[in-house]
Design a protein around this motif. Structure first.
Motif, PDB file in Angstrom:
ATOM      1  N   UNK A 195      -8.258  -1.447   6.693  1.00  0.00           N
ATOM      2  CA  UNK A 195      -7.405   0.245   6.726  1.00  0.00           C
ATOM      3  C   UNK A 195      -7.230   0.085   4.973  1.00  0.00           C
ATOM      4  N   UNK A 196      -6.943   1.611   4.708  1.00  0.00           N
ATOM      5  CA  UNK A 196      -6.622   1.639   3.054  1.00  0.00           C
ATOM      6  C   UNK A 196      -5.521   2.972   3.773  1.00  0.00           C
ATOM      7  N   UNK A 197      -4.662   2.284   2.447  1.00  0.00           N
ATOM      8  CA  UNK A 197      -4.009   3.603   1.907  1.00  0.00           C
ATOM      9  C   UNK A 197      -3.377   3.847   0.877  1.00  0.00           C
ATOM     10  N   UNK A 198      -2.480   4.900   0.578  1.00  0.00           N
ATOM     11  CA  UNK A 198      -2.181   5.337  -0.824  1.00  0.00           C
ATOM     12  C   UNK A 198      -0.291   5.930  -0.002  1.00  0.00           C
ATOM     13  N   UNK A 199       0.530   5.136  -0.718  1.00  0.00           N
ATOM     14  CA  UNK A 199       1.771   5.546  -0.642  1.00  0.00           C
ATOM     15  C   UNK A 199       2.063   6.188  -2.255  1.00  0.00           C
ATOM     16  N   UNK A 200       2.998   7.393  -2.763  1.00  0.00           N
ATOM     17  CA  UNK A 200       3.802   8.163  -3.353  1.00  0.00           C
ATOM     18  C   UNK A 200       4.854   8.450  -2.676  1.00  0.00           C
ATOM     19  N   UNK A 201       5.454   7.877  -4.277  1.00  0.00           N
ATOM     20  CA  UNK A 201       6.787   7.776  -3.839  1.00  0.00           C
ATOM     21  C   UNK A 201       7.834   8.760  -4.885  1.00  0.00           C
ATOM     22  N   UNK A 202       9.000   9.583  -4.719  1.00  0.00           N
ATOM     23  CA  UNK A 202       8.603  10.518  -5.206  1.00  0.00           C
ATOM     24  C   UNK A 202       7.826  11.875  -5.666  1.00  0.00           C
ATOM     25  N   UNK A 203       7.611  12.430  -5.200  1.00  0.00           N
ATOM     26  CA  UNK A 203       6.828  13.168  -4.876  1.00  0.00           C
ATOM     27  C   UNK A 203       6.600  14.254  -6.074  1.00  0.00           C
ATOM     28  N   UNK A 204       7.377  14.140  -6.572  1.00  0.00           N
ATOM     29  CA  UNK A 204       7.723  16.399  -7.633  1.00  0.00           C
ATOM     30  C   UNK A 204       8.440  15.875  -7.986  1.00  0.00           C
ATOM     31  N   UNK A 205       8.438  14.108  -8.713  1.00  0.00           N
ATOM     32  CA  UNK A 205       9.056  13.736 -10.214  1.00  0.00           C
ATOM     33  C   UNK A 205      10.466  14.713 -10.366  1.00  0.00           C
ATOM     34  N   UNK A 206      11.030  14.129  -9.678  1.00  0.00           N
ATOM     35  CA  UNK A 206      12.503  14.767  -8.898  1.00  0.00           C
ATOM     36  C   UNK A 206      13.317  13.365 -10.681  1.00  0.00           C
ATOM     37  N   UNK A 223      -3.870   0.887  -1.431  1.00  0.00           N
ATOM     38  CA  UNK A 223      -4.744  -0.492  -0.870  1.00  0.00           C
ATOM     39  C   UNK A 223      -5.335  -1.042  -0.054  1.00  0.00           C
ATOM     40  N   UNK A 224      -5.553  -2.423   0.205  1.00  0.00           N
ATOM     41  CA  UNK A 224      -6.226  -2.168   1.710  1.00  0.00           C
ATOM     42  C   UNK A 224      -5.799  -3.351   2.376  1.00  0.00           C
TER      43      UNK A 224
END
Length: 66
Positions: free
Chosen positions: A19-30, A61-62
């Motif tokens: 399982x491959x995954x990608x998480x982006x926190x605060x996508x719009x950099x507020x 990650x994976x």
């Protein structure tokens, strides 16, 4: 306010699963909201109790099962 987004893909083959995954926190950099200063009334500081002041972060990650 900030927006988080997560995407994942699972690859299966015989007895193996990855399982491959990608998480982006605060996508719009507020930036965090400002809180009125109490010691110096003319200075405002970012709030530290509820908001992360680092900005946008990525996690890639994976996970594998054999």
């Amino acid at each position: 306010y900030h927006t988080d987004i997560t995407g994942a893909y699972t690859w299966n083959r015989k007895d193996t699963s990855v399982k491959f995954f990608l998480t982006i926190r605060n996508l719009f950099d507020n930036k965090p909201p400002l809180v009125p200063g109490t010691a110096a009334p003319r200075y405002n500081f970012p709030t530290l109790s509820y908001y992360d002041i680092i900005g946008r972060t990525f996690t890639l990650g994976a996970r594998a099962n054999f």
